[in-house]
Design an enzyme around this catalytic site. Structure first.
Site, PDB file in Angstrom:
ATOM      1  CE  LYS A 162      -6.855  -0.084  -4.636  1.00 40.09           C
ATOM      2  NZ  LYS A 162      -6.523   0.355  -3.272  1.00 40.09           N
ATOM      3  CG  ASN A 180      -0.218 -16.130  -2.864  1.00 43.44           C
ATOM      4  OD1 ASN A 180       0.999 -16.244  -2.856  1.00 43.44           O
ATOM      5  ND2 ASN A 180      -0.907 -15.831  -3.971  1.00 43.44           N
ATOM      6  CE1 TYR A 227      -9.966  -2.500  -0.987  1.00 44.95           C
ATOM      7  CE2 TYR A 227      -8.354  -0.938  -0.138  1.00 44.95           C
ATOM      8  CZ  TYR A 227      -8.711  -1.911  -1.043  1.00 44.95           C
ATOM      9  OH  TYR A 227      -7.821  -2.301  -2.015  1.00 44.95           O
ATOM     10  CG  ASP A 270      -3.780   1.262  -2.034  1.00 48.55           C
ATOM     11  OD1 ASP A 270      -3.876   2.031  -3.003  1.00 48.55           O
ATOM     12  OD2 ASP A 270      -4.478   0.233  -1.898  1.00 48.55           O
ATOM     13  N   GLY A 310      -0.961  -8.305  -1.599  1.00 49.26           N
ATOM     14  CA  GLY A 310      -1.304  -9.718  -1.427  1.00 49.26           C
ATOM     15  C   GLY A 310      -0.107 -10.631  -1.474  1.00 49.26           C
ATOM     16  CB  VAL A 311       3.506 -10.196  -0.569  1.00 44.07           C
ATOM     17  CG1 VAL A 311       3.788  -9.033  -1.488  1.00 44.07           C
ATOM     18  CG2 VAL A 311       3.347  -9.729   0.874  1.00 44.07           C
TER      19      VAL A 311
END
Length: 343
Positions: free
Chosen positions: A85, A240, A59, A54, A237-238
């Site tokens: 995106k 955090n 970015y 992804d 973002g697992v």
């Protein structure tokens, strides 16, 4: 579960691997990444069996898309899933001599324009194909249409209106013609899933940091609505922004900033249970979201090969059911949130 295990995205005909690489860090979100290190990181991801990638124009202001394309274009196009995106168009600055790229370290020298009209979505898509050097992507996510970038209700509604009046029609045309297989939205904050579903028929949401081992309240409202609509989630973002990878160490990061005392205390409790069962906290963080049937995949970021190897190892590690039961018993996960089962 192996990284290349496939799950279906919503009601589409797109199957994606359950584990993938997110390229935001390779665009320089924390620090500039040199070309050799970036290439080695992509090679490590491919060698570890990752087949979902992804990226986004945002970015590194095109840097991540260029790097992703160079890493993938020689591989059989049907052997991997590629998502990017839309919503930002990159342009050369008027004053090239004095321009400094904002927000990113080691970014390419382009201005970004955050727009969601029909023409902007189409240009964003075509520009991404050119930067990637790959003429097909599998899904497009509407990127960063939220209060983090449009703080006032007036500004946010104006962009949602632009999307509704033209930008989403562009995405529907791309899907209907077979250019893409799924339409999604990248979500950073609570409430935006509902706002999107009020207006748009989406296949998938890429949710950053809002459905993790540390915080998962959205399961009972927003994810429930995703389920009712027959859509899916991809979870990013697992960790955090770091604290679930490092634990509650000095300087631990939460949401790209210093973690609060309450967050540190909760992570300490999670770490205590993990330690009692011989479980690595990052392994639990990576495996937790996929227990929810609405979640099709997890993506994580990395900036060096060793991080790829470590995270794939965490993802495939066996975690005993007793660990999850103890988290539930300690009140560290909600009673009705799905939890993984060993084997």
């Amino acid at each position: 579960m192996q990284p290349d295990t496939l799950r279906r995205v919503g009601q589409t005909d797109l199957d994606i691997p359950v584990l993938g690489l997110g390229t935001c860090p390779l665009g320089g979100v924390y620090e500039a990444i040199d070309e050799a290190t970036a290439r080695a990181t992509f090679e490590a991801a491919w060698n570890a069996g990752l087949r979902l990638y992804d990226t986004a124009p945002w970015y590194g202001l095109g840097q991540a898309e260029h790097r992703t394309g160079r890493a993938l274009y020689e591989h059989d196009r049907d052997s991997y899933v590629l998502t990017t995106k839309v919503g930002r168009v990159l342009k050369a600055p008027r004053d090239r001599a004095s321009f400094t790229p904002p927000n990113w370290a080691g970014a390419l020298p382009f201005e970004h324009h955050h727009v969601f009209t029909y023409d902007a979505i189409m240009r964003s898509y075509e520009d991404s194909l050119q930067r990637l050097g790959i003429n097909r992507v599998d899904a497009l996510y509407i990127h960063d249409l939220d209060r983090g970038y449009f703080p006032s209700e007036e500004a946010l509604n104006a962009r949602l209106d632009d999307l509704e009046k033209g930008g989403f029609r562009a995405l529907e045309e791309l899907k209907r013609s077979g250019e893409i297989k799924a339409i999604g939205a990248g979500i950073n904050e609570r409430g935006m899933i509902n706002r999107f579903l009020d207006r748009f028929d989406l296949d998938v949401f890429l949710v950053a940091s809002r459905y993790t081992l540390l915080e998962h309240d959205i399961y009972f409202d927003e994810i429930a609505r995703v389920r009712e609509r027959g859509a899916s989630l991809v979870v990013g973002g697992v960790f955090n922004s770091g604290i679930l990878a490092t634990g509650a160490v000095d300087g631990a990061k939460y949401e790209y900033g210093k973690a609060s005392a309450a967050v540190i205390e909760r992570v300490r409790k999670l770490s205590d249970v993990a330690r009692a069962h011989g479980v690595a906290l990052p392994a639990a963080a990576l495996q937790f979201p996929l227990a929810a049937p609405e979640v099709s995949s997890i993506i994580f970021g990395a900036v060096k090969p060793s991080e790829i190897v470590a995270n794939v190892g965490h993802f495939t590690a066996v975690i005993p059911d007793a660990f999850w039961s103890d988290l539930r018993g300690e009140g560290l996960v909600h009673a009705d949130v799905p939890l993984p089962v060993a084997g």
